[in-house]
Design an enzyme around this catalytic site. Structure first.
Site, PDB file in Angstrom:
ATOM      1  N   HIS A 124      -9.755   1.899   4.235  1.00  0.00           N
ATOM      2  CA  HIS A 124      -8.441   2.052   5.033  1.00  0.00           C
ATOM      3  C   HIS A 124      -8.808   3.004   6.036  1.00  0.00           C
ATOM      4  O   HIS A 124      -9.573   4.219   6.032  1.00  0.00           O
ATOM      5  CB  HIS A 124      -7.311   2.322   4.491  1.00  0.00           C
ATOM      6  CG  HIS A 124      -5.981   2.203   4.814  1.00  0.00           C
ATOM      7  ND1 HIS A 124      -5.834   3.151   6.006  1.00  0.00           N
ATOM      8  CD2 HIS A 124      -5.084   1.351   4.913  1.00  0.00           C
ATOM      9  CE1 HIS A 124      -4.301   2.773   6.414  1.00  0.00           C
ATOM     10  NE2 HIS A 124      -4.086   1.536   5.860  1.00  0.00           N
ATOM     11  N   GLY A 154       1.732   2.345  11.125  1.00  0.00           N
ATOM     12  CA  GLY A 154       2.571   3.401  10.728  1.00  0.00           C
ATOM     13  C   GLY A 154       3.511   3.884  12.101  1.00  0.00           C
ATOM     14  O   GLY A 154       4.062   4.854  12.452  1.00  0.00           O
ATOM     15  N   GLU A 172      -6.427  -4.546  10.539  1.00  0.00           N
ATOM     16  CA  GLU A 172      -5.410  -3.469  10.761  1.00  0.00           C
ATOM     17  C   GLU A 172      -5.621  -2.569  12.098  1.00  0.00           C
ATOM     18  O   GLU A 172      -6.407  -1.655  11.911  1.00  0.00           O
ATOM     19  CB  GLU A 172      -5.660  -2.435   9.568  1.00  0.00           C
ATOM     20  CG  GLU A 172      -5.813  -3.146   8.233  1.00  0.00           C
ATOM     21  CD  GLU A 172      -4.577  -2.416   7.509  1.00  0.00           C
ATOM     22  OE1 GLU A 172      -3.832  -3.076   6.832  1.00  0.00           O
ATOM     23  OE2 GLU A 172      -4.395  -1.349   7.392  1.00  0.00           O
ATOM     24  N   GLU A 179      -6.879   5.220   7.626  1.00  0.00           N
ATOM     25  CA  GLU A 179      -6.309   6.697   7.109  1.00  0.00           C
ATOM     26  C   GLU A 179      -7.391   7.379   6.487  1.00  0.00           C
ATOM     27  O   GLU A 179      -7.435   8.729   6.381  1.00  0.00           O
ATOM     28  CB  GLU A 179      -5.250   6.459   6.549  1.00  0.00           C
ATOM     29  CG  GLU A 179      -3.837   6.337   7.101  1.00  0.00           C
ATOM     30  CD  GLU A 179      -2.903   5.713   6.567  1.00  0.00           C
ATOM     31  OE1 GLU A 179      -2.723   5.883   5.559  1.00  0.00           O
ATOM     32  OE2 GLU A 179      -2.059   5.345   7.436  1.00  0.00           O
ATOM     33  N   SER A 218       2.672  -1.964  10.630  1.00  0.00           N
ATOM     34  CA  SER A 218       4.190  -2.118  11.008  1.00  0.00           C
ATOM     35  C   SER A 218       4.502  -3.489  10.735  1.00  0.00           C
ATOM     36  O   SER A 218       5.419  -3.917  11.480  1.00  0.00           O
ATOM     37  CB  SER A 218       4.070  -1.674  12.508  1.00  0.00           C
ATOM     38  OG  SER A 218       3.721  -0.256  12.760  1.00  0.00           O
ATOM     39  N   ASN A 226       0.762  -1.271  -0.044  1.00  0.00           N
ATOM     40  CA  ASN A 226       0.080  -0.063   0.041  1.00  0.00           C
ATOM     41  C   ASN A 226       0.987   1.221   0.090  1.00  0.00           C
ATOM     42  O   ASN A 226       1.440   1.669   1.177  1.00  0.00           O
ATOM     43  CB  ASN A 226      -0.915  -0.146   1.260  1.00  0.00           C
ATOM     44  CG  ASN A 226      -1.836   1.228   1.305  1.00  0.00           C
ATOM     45  OD1 ASN A 226      -1.900   1.929   0.369  1.00  0.00           O
ATOM     46  ND2 ASN A 226      -2.428   1.413   2.608  1.00  0.00           N
ATOM     47  N   TRP A 227       0.883   1.590  -1.365  1.00  0.00           N
ATOM     48  CA  TRP A 227       1.909   2.878  -1.365  1.00  0.00           C
ATOM     49  C   TRP A 227       1.440   4.212  -0.742  1.00  0.00           C
ATOM     50  O   TRP A 227       2.236   5.024  -0.638  1.00  0.00           O
ATOM     51  CB  TRP A 227       2.446   3.176  -2.864  1.00  0.00           C
ATOM     52  CG  TRP A 227       3.463   2.151  -3.172  1.00  0.00           C
ATOM     53  CD1 TRP A 227       4.114   1.303  -2.562  1.00  0.00           C
ATOM     54  CD2 TRP A 227       3.967   2.118  -4.428  1.00  0.00           C
ATOM     55  NE1 TRP A 227       5.015   0.498  -3.230  1.00  0.00           N
ATOM     56  CE2 TRP A 227       4.776   1.014  -4.644  1.00  0.00           C
ATOM     57  CE3 TRP A 227       3.541   2.682  -5.828  1.00  0.00           C
ATOM     58  CZ2 TRP A 227       5.605   0.651  -5.943  1.00  0.00           C
ATOM     59  CZ3 TRP A 227       4.266   2.338  -6.969  1.00  0.00           C
ATOM     60  CH2 TRP A 227       5.264   1.292  -7.023  1.00  0.00           C
ATOM     61  N   LYS A 228       0.228   4.232  -0.395  1.00  0.00           N
ATOM     62  CA  LYS A 228      -0.535   5.341   0.170  1.00  0.00           C
ATOM     63  C   LYS A 228      -0.116   6.675  -0.834  1.00  0.00           C
ATOM     64  O   LYS A 228       0.118   6.397  -2.143  1.00  0.00           O
ATOM     65  CB  LYS A 228      -0.058   5.717   1.348  1.00  0.00           C
ATOM     66  CG  LYS A 228      -0.138   4.500   2.487  1.00  0.00           C
ATOM     67  CD  LYS A 228       0.035   4.645   3.852  1.00  0.00           C
ATOM     68  CE  LYS A 228      -0.294   3.402   4.820  1.00  0.00           C
ATOM     69  NZ  LYS A 228      -0.347   3.721   6.143  1.00  0.00           N
TER      70      LYS A 228
HETATM   71  P1  PGA Z   1       2.205   0.169   8.074  1.00  0.00           P
HETATM   72  O1  PGA Z   1       0.983   0.584   7.084  1.00  0.00           O
HETATM   73  O2  PGA Z   1       2.947  -1.118   7.251  1.00  0.00           O
HETATM   74  O3  PGA Z   1       3.182   1.667   7.436  1.00  0.00           O
HETATM   75  O4  PGA Z   1       2.358   0.151   9.365  1.00  0.00           O
HETATM   76  C1  PGA Z   1       0.029  -0.481   7.208  1.00  0.00           C
HETATM   77  C2  PGA Z   1      -1.328  -0.006   6.443  1.00  0.00           C
HETATM   78  O5  PGA Z   1      -1.499   1.183   6.521  1.00  0.00           O
HETATM   79  O6  PGA Z   1      -2.026  -0.763   5.799  1.00  0.00           O
END
Ligand code: PGA
Length: 262
Positions: free
Chosen positions: A103, A181, A175, A105, A220, A17-19
């Site tokens: 997600h 993160g 998640e 976020e 993470s 997931n490159w966001k």
């Molecule tokens: P992360 O993100 O690996 O940076 O914790 C995971 C995610 O957002 O799915």
């Protein structure tokens, strides 16, 4: 039952997931590296989910490789006057096979309700995209011990609107919000308990759908903890944020998944 399901259905999935990261030049370097290192994996489906503008680039570079690609969001509507939205059919035009839905976020920053997320899940399925549905609890909810109730409710919205059978050939990513993160991943035991709960819940309603459901862990994941997480029963792979922006780290995670699936 649940454990048998995950053994029968042993192929792992690892999703980058490159966001909101990347640019044409960097992406090309990264994808070329992924293709060289990951094309030979036998037991793992690698997926790259990039920002919308780069889907054409992914299509060009990945189309003759075993690596699949997808988007990080989709409109709940199919077509119409929805400025700034991107439909499931448009994602199919660019060869997407997967789409991340709900997600945290996005759901927190853009106030997405569970009902909206459920609609996106269904529109993805209708257009032949595999939805990667994100579920998870906050730290306060975990500390209060209500994490299964919270995740159960997120799943119930979809179950009540469309039935448990829609989870067949779908992906759920557990998640925990406190792990995204932060560098603080769930322990294998915490992830195992939640994955068992999720598969058990779907299985109690539709055992066939539960057998054909993949449950990923996200939050993470790094090359070190991936080795421990991927051998846990009911963990069918991972959704990788930060470490998917580093070719070596992401490739090590994919290799750990492949190793665990043999
Ligand atoms: P992360 O993100 O690996 O940076 O914790 C995971 C995610 O957002 O799915």
């Amino acid at each position: 039952m649940a454990q048998q399901a995950s053994q029968k259905n042993a192929k792992k999935i690892v999703v980058a997931n490159w966001k909101m990261h990347g640019n044409l030049k960097q992406n090309e370097v990264m994808l070329t590296d992924f293709i060289a290192t990951l094309s030979g994996l036998k037991h793992t489906q690698v997926v790259v989910c990039a920002p919308y503008p780069y889907l054409a680039q992914l299509q060009i570079l990945l189309q003759h490789t075993p690596i699949a690609w997808g988007a990080q969001n989709v409109a709940k509507n199919e077509e119409g006057p929805f400025t700034g939205e991107v439909s499931a059919a448009m994602l199919r035009d660019f060869g997407c096979a997967y789409v991340i839905i709900g997600h945290s976020e996005r759901s927190t920053a853009y106030c997405e309700s569970d009902e909206n997320i459920a609609q996106k899940f269904m529109v993805a399925k209708k257009h032949g995209l595999t939805p990667i549905l994100c579920v998870g609890e906050t730290l306060i909810e975990r500390e209060a011990g209500v994490m299964e109730m919270v995740v159960g409710k997120q799943l119930d919205t979809i179950i009540n609107m469309y039935g448990a059978e829609v989870f067949a050939d779908s992906v759920i990513s557990y998640e925990p919000i406190w792990a995204i993160g932060t560098g603080l991943a769930a322990t294998p035991a915490q992830a195992q308990a939640m994955h068992k709960f999720i598969r058990g819940k779907i299985s109690s309603l539709n055992a066939g759908a539960a057998d054909r459901l993949k449950i990923l862990y996200g939050g993470s994941v790094n090359p070190q903890n991936a080795v421990q997480l991927f051998v846990v029963p009911n963990i069918d792979g991972g959704l990788i944020g930060k470490c998917s922006l580093n070719a070596q780290a992401f490739e090590e995670i994919c290799l750990a998944a492949d190793e665990s699936a043999q």
